[in-house]
Design a protein around this motif. Sequence first.
Motif, mmCIF file in Angstrom:
data_model
loop_
_atom_site.group_PDB
_atom_site.id
_atom_site.type_symbol
_atom_site.label_atom_id
_atom_site.label_comp_id
_atom_site.label_asym_id
_atom_site.label_seq_id
_atom_site.Cartn_x
_atom_site.Cartn_y
_atom_site.Cartn_z
ATOM 1 N N GLN A 279 25.329 -86.545 45.178
ATOM 2 C CA GLN A 279 26.051 -85.611 46.038
ATOM 3 C C GLN A 279 25.862 -84.204 45.498
ATOM 4 O OE1 GLN A 279 30.100 -86.785 46.270
ATOM 5 N NE2 GLN A 279 29.663 -88.739 47.220
ATOM 6 N N VAL B 285 22.279 -100.729 41.552
ATOM 7 C CA VAL B 285 22.453 -100.016 42.817
ATOM 8 C C VAL B 285 22.339 -98.525 42.550
ATOM 9 C CG1 VAL B 285 24.030 -99.518 44.720
ATOM 10 C CG2 VAL B 285 23.960 -101.809 43.725
ATOM 11 N N GLN B 286 21.529 -97.861 43.341
ATOM 12 C CA GLN B 286 21.369 -96.421 43.169
ATOM 13 C C GLN B 286 21.914 -95.721 44.400
ATOM 14 O OE1 GLN B 286 17.398 -95.165 42.422
ATOM 15 N NE2 GLN B 286 17.946 -93.031 42.238
ATOM 16 N N TYR B 287 22.911 -94.904 44.190
ATOM 17 C CA TYR B 287 23.504 -94.143 45.276
ATOM 18 C C TYR B 287 22.890 -92.760 45.297
ATOM 19 C CZ TYR B 287 27.014 -97.790 45.393
ATOM 20 O OH TYR B 287 27.642 -98.996 45.506
ATOM 21 N N THR C 161 27.702 -103.485 41.041
ATOM 22 C CA THR C 161 26.987 -102.222 41.211
ATOM 23 C C THR C 161 25.785 -102.116 40.283
ATOM 24 O OG1 THR C 161 28.464 -101.118 39.641
ATOM 25 C CG2 THR C 161 29.023 -100.962 41.986
ATOM 26 N N MET D 238 31.165 -96.891 49.719
ATOM 27 C CA MET D 238 31.049 -96.214 48.450
ATOM 28 C C MET D 238 32.211 -96.645 47.571
ATOM 29 S SD MET D 238 30.901 -92.204 47.509
ATOM 30 C CE MET D 238 29.172 -92.090 47.836
#
Length: 86
Positions: A63, A58-60, A55, A1
């Motif tokens: 949270q 890019v899909q995180y 990035t 991350m």
Amino acid sequence: MRKVNINTDLRLAMTSTIRKNFKERPDNFDPRRYLKPATAMMAEVCKERFEAFRTAGVQYPRQATAGYGNKFTPRSHNTATDMPVP
């Protein structure tokens, strides 16, 4: 991350674009006229930074955070008045 703060870059992009606009057109003080190119410049900076940090695209996963409206504390009523939220 990864976590990269680009806020300073975005503020500089917005400020420089607005200053350039006021220098070139001092009579143009309508926010709709100078915020559009400033926002476009911020988007360009974001694109450049995302590509530089690899990035882009890019899909995180999101949270969960404490607060209203998440799975931990559903917002079903207003705590100040104890009335249902519409």
